[in-house]
Design a protein around this motif. Structure first.
Motif, mmCIF file in Angstrom:
data_model
loop_
_atom_site.group_PDB
_atom_site.id
_atom_site.type_symbol
_atom_site.label_atom_id
_atom_site.label_comp_id
_atom_site.label_asym_id
_atom_site.label_seq_id
_atom_site.Cartn_x
_atom_site.Cartn_y
_atom_site.Cartn_z
ATOM 1 N N LYS A 1 0.879 -1.230 -0.066
ATOM 2 C CA LYS A 1 0.057 0.071 -0.191
ATOM 3 C C LYS A 1 0.834 1.276 -0.096
ATOM 4 C CE LYS A 1 -2.010 3.563 2.186
ATOM 5 N NZ LYS A 1 -1.506 4.531 3.214
ATOM 6 N N GLY B 1 0.920 5.417 0.320
ATOM 7 C CA GLY B 1 0.075 6.666 0.467
ATOM 8 C C GLY B 1 0.071 7.685 -0.448
ATOM 9 N N GLY B 2 -0.554 8.689 -0.237
ATOM 10 C CA GLY B 2 -0.803 9.917 -1.027
ATOM 11 C C GLY B 2 0.353 10.602 -1.497
ATOM 12 N N THR C 1 5.009 4.448 3.350
ATOM 13 C CA THR C 1 4.762 6.006 3.468
ATOM 14 C C THR C 1 5.806 6.825 3.461
ATOM 15 O OG1 THR C 1 3.411 7.281 5.145
ATOM 16 C CG2 THR C 1 4.788 5.656 5.937
ATOM 17 N N ASP C 2 5.659 8.120 3.975
ATOM 18 C CA ASP C 2 6.587 9.020 3.954
ATOM 19 C C ASP C 2 7.678 9.236 5.079
ATOM 20 O OD1 ASP C 2 4.968 10.258 5.580
ATOM 21 O OD2 ASP C 2 4.400 12.003 4.297
ATOM 22 N N VAL C 3 7.596 8.444 5.973
ATOM 23 C CA VAL C 3 8.410 8.044 7.003
ATOM 24 C C VAL C 3 8.845 6.842 7.036
ATOM 25 C CG1 VAL C 3 7.585 10.075 8.520
ATOM 26 C CG2 VAL C 3 6.610 7.706 8.755
ATOM 27 N N GLY D 1 8.954 4.385 9.368
ATOM 28 C CA GLY D 1 8.327 3.257 10.192
ATOM 29 C C GLY D 1 7.440 4.228 11.114
ATOM 30 N N TYR E 1 7.393 5.599 15.001
ATOM 31 C CA TYR E 1 8.502 6.082 15.612
ATOM 32 C C TYR E 1 7.534 6.406 17.045
ATOM 33 C CZ TYR E 1 11.464 7.517 11.754
ATOM 34 O OH TYR E 1 12.297 7.488 10.769
ATOM 35 N N ASP F 1 5.545 11.460 16.532
ATOM 36 C CA ASP F 1 5.276 11.949 14.975
ATOM 37 C C ASP F 1 6.939 12.481 14.794
ATOM 38 O OD1 ASP F 1 5.205 13.240 12.726
ATOM 39 O OD2 ASP F 1 3.193 13.786 12.934
ATOM 40 N N PRO F 2 7.668 11.976 13.906
ATOM 41 C CA PRO F 2 8.968 12.547 13.740
ATOM 42 C C PRO F 2 8.888 14.063 13.118
ATOM 43 C CG PRO F 2 8.510 10.767 12.199
ATOM 44 C CD PRO F 2 7.481 10.753 13.110
ATOM 45 N N ARG F 3 7.838 14.088 12.517
ATOM 46 C CA ARG F 3 8.011 15.825 12.023
ATOM 47 C C ARG F 3 7.660 16.701 13.060
ATOM 48 N NH1 ARG F 3 7.606 14.813 6.868
ATOM 49 N NH2 ARG F 3 6.607 12.842 6.201
ATOM 50 N N ALA G 1 -1.837 9.206 15.994
ATOM 51 C CA ALA G 1 -0.553 9.004 15.048
ATOM 52 C C ALA G 1 -1.170 8.254 13.953
ATOM 53 C CB ALA G 1 0.187 7.868 15.934
ATOM 54 N N LYS G 2 -1.426 9.257 12.936
ATOM 55 C CA LYS G 2 -1.892 8.908 11.743
ATOM 56 C C LYS G 2 -1.156 8.171 10.845
ATOM 57 C CE LYS G 2 -0.917 12.742 8.911
ATOM 58 N NZ LYS G 2 -1.211 13.687 7.788
ATOM 59 N N VAL G 3 0.063 7.579 11.195
ATOM 60 C CA VAL G 3 1.009 6.633 10.365
ATOM 61 C C VAL G 3 0.105 5.552 9.843
ATOM 62 C CG1 VAL G 3 2.217 5.665 12.403
ATOM 63 C CG2 VAL G 3 3.177 5.656 10.224
HETATM 64 P P1 ADP Z 1 0.245 8.191 4.121
HETATM 65 O O1 ADP Z 1 -0.308 9.080 3.007
HETATM 66 O O2 ADP Z 1 1.549 7.352 3.419
HETATM 67 O O3 ADP Z 1 -0.770 7.292 4.314
HETATM 68 P P2 ADP Z 1 0.048 9.651 6.380
HETATM 69 O O4 ADP Z 1 0.146 11.171 6.254
HETATM 70 O O5 ADP Z 1 -1.493 9.180 6.494
HETATM 71 O O6 ADP Z 1 0.908 9.125 5.329
HETATM 72 O O7 ADP Z 1 1.051 8.714 7.615
HETATM 73 C C1 ADP Z 1 2.238 9.211 7.919
HETATM 74 C C2 ADP Z 1 2.656 10.305 8.664
HETATM 75 O O8 ADP Z 1 2.174 10.210 10.071
HETATM 76 C C3 ADP Z 1 4.077 11.102 8.621
HETATM 77 O O9 ADP Z 1 4.344 11.913 7.889
HETATM 78 C C4 ADP Z 1 4.206 11.452 10.137
HETATM 79 O O10 ADP Z 1 4.117 12.643 10.159
HETATM 80 C C5 ADP Z 1 2.703 10.911 10.738
HETATM 81 N N1 ADP Z 1 3.152 10.483 11.979
HETATM 82 C C6 ADP Z 1 2.234 10.883 13.252
HETATM 83 N N2 ADP Z 1 2.642 9.872 14.333
HETATM 84 C C7 ADP Z 1 3.670 9.203 13.917
HETATM 85 C C8 ADP Z 1 4.422 8.077 14.459
HETATM 86 N N3 ADP Z 1 4.358 7.802 15.779
HETATM 87 N N4 ADP Z 1 5.484 7.387 13.583
HETATM 88 C C9 ADP Z 1 5.321 7.775 12.344
HETATM 89 N N5 ADP Z 1 4.835 8.770 11.602
HETATM 90 C C10 ADP Z 1 3.811 9.402 12.508
#
Ligand code: ADP
Ligand code: ASP
Ligand code: MG
Length: 402
Positions: A6, A8-9, A172-174, A176, A178, A181-183, A207-209
């Motif tokens: 999968k 993401g955007g 995704t854009d991170v 794994g 964390y 949120d690493p941002r 945590a929307k990851v």
């Molecule tokens: P995708 O479009 O790939 O589904 P999302 O934006 O939905 O990506 O989810 C990825 C984002 O989740 C990351 O860019 C990060 O900012 C955020 N995020 C929030 N909490 C965490 C966490 N604990 N670990 C990793 N990412 C996190």
């Protein structure tokens, strides 16, 4: 092997990224594997579609909003199938209707009921890479319904479960999952492994990851997930069943800005009032989170609670319409609040965790509005403007960083 991937955007945001994904899928395919790709809409498409809708009709029905939003994923899957074909590998794109991804009828927040496997199976037999739209299902009215923001992860898990896939990889854009949120917290640490339960808490608390339903479903069907970057080859995080350990382990900190506080003032201080208020909201599908009841005065009391910001207008409308039956004198709300949570197994049996969190917030000069605790988390409601700073402070205080 059958592999579900999968993306993401942001992983399919433009031509270059689309080809990057196409190449990674082809690489897997050329090893002899069957590949199913689940995609989100490109970049910020879903948000842009929602803005467009708002320009036309700010009160558009959820059905029409879903009809609109599902087009985003349809664009990305067709472009991906074209990209893969252009590189010489057969591919076919399918939407939820074509696959047979059956869901409940709740527009904007549907859940999968059943996923048909015949069509996907058929395409795989012809050695095609199958590219499926995330985020959508078809309900009993034969309408499209979306799964809630971030729902494409859940599509991937539902397909992996139905097809008995050997692997389900969420790109995704991170790199794994964390500890925060690493941002927001630059020294947050990547976890090699996280249990379904802890991941479910983190996801549910903001945590929307990963979409929280995807974790729920992965646990239920025993689908092991790998979360990793679409932009590099780093190992990523495995989400799986992990045996409970005696020691308390804090898995991370999460925040949720999609939060509002509602207060109903001067309701009758007698049995059944809270039931009526929350039942009225629940019947309309409004989920209530932290609840705080103040000590009564002159036979009345105040009750405050949080709802998702997206639900605020509807919650206020429902309460206002039922003001008399619910004995409400006044309704107040605040929408610039956020939840900050610390998540880990065995919170309650480890005294001092809450104190440590509050100390960190005090040192950072952050005021707490509401508190809620459970065995696996402590959540505070604070000002939205404070939440990023507070997250860094709490993360630091527990020594979670690298
Ligand atoms: P995708 O479009 O790939 O589904 P999302 O934006 O939905 O990506 O989810 C990825 C984002 O989740 C990351 O860019 C990060 O900012 C955020 N995020 C929030 N909490 C965490 C966490 N604990 N670990 C990793 N990412 C996190
Ligand atoms: N495109 C949808 C959203 O932005 C679904 C997803 O990305 O998972 O919420
Ligand atoms: Mg997502």
């Amino acid at each position: 092997m059958l592999i579900v991937k999968k993306f993401g955007g942001s992983s399919v945001a433009d031509r270059e990224r689309i080809f990057n994904v196409a190449e990674r899928c082809i690489e897997e395919y050329k090893k002899g594997n069957d590949v199913i790709v689940v995609l989100s809409a490109m970049g910020d498409t879903t948000d842009e579609l929602l803005w467009k809708a708002k320009e036309i009709n700010p009160n558009a029905s959820k059905r029409e909003l879903d009809m609109l939003m599902t087009t985003g994923e349809q664009v990305s899957v067709s472009l991906m199938a074209m990209a893969i074909s252009s590189l010489g590998v057969p591919a076919v794109s399918l939407n939820a209707y074509q696959v047979g991804m059956h869901c409940t009828s709740v527009y904007g927040n549907a859940r999968f009921k059943r996923v048909d496997t015949e069509r996907i199976q058929h395409e795989l037999q012809y050695r095609k890479i199958v590219v499926v739209t995330g985020f959508q299902g078809v309900n009993k009215y034969e309408d499209y319904a979306t799964l809630g923001r971030g729902g494409s992860d859940t599509t991937a898990v539902a397909i992996a479960a139905a097809m008995h896939a050997d692997a389900c990889e969420i790109y995704t854009d991170v790199e794994g999952v964390y500890t925060a949120d690493p941002r927001i917290v630059p020294n947050a640490k990547k976890l090699d492994v996280i249990s379904y339960d802890e991941m479910l808490e983190l996801a549910s608390l903001g945590a929307k990851v990963l979409h929280n339903r995807s974790v729920e479903m992965a646990k239920k069907y025993g689908v092991q997930l790998v979360v990793r970057s679409s932009l590099n080859r780093e190992e990523g995080t495995v989400v799986k069943e992990v045996k409970k350990m005696e020691k308390m382990i804090i898995s991370g900190v999460a925040s949720d800005k999609n939060t509002s506080r509602v207060s109903v003032i001067g309701v009758d201080d007698k049995p059944g009032v809270a039931f009526k208020i929350f039942n009225t909201l629940a019947k309309k599908g409004i989920n209530v989170d932290i609840i705080l009841q103040s000590v009564g005065r002159e036979g009345t009391k105040d009750i405050s609670f949080t709802v998702a910001q997206d639900d605020l207008d509807e919650a206020l409308r429902i309460l206002d319409e039922n003001k008399e039956t619910l004995t409400i004198q006044d309704i107040k709300h605040k929408d610039n609040v956020a939840k900050l949570s610390i998540v880990g197994a065995g919170m309650m049996s480890n005294p001092g965790v809450a104190a440590k969190m509050f100390e960190a917030l005090f040192n950072a000069g952050v005021n707490i509005n509401m508190i809620s605790t459970s065995e696996v988390r402590i959540t505070v409601l604070i000002d939205e403007n404070d939440v990023d700073r507070a997250m860094v402070a709490v993360h630091d205080r527990f020594g979670l960083g690298d």
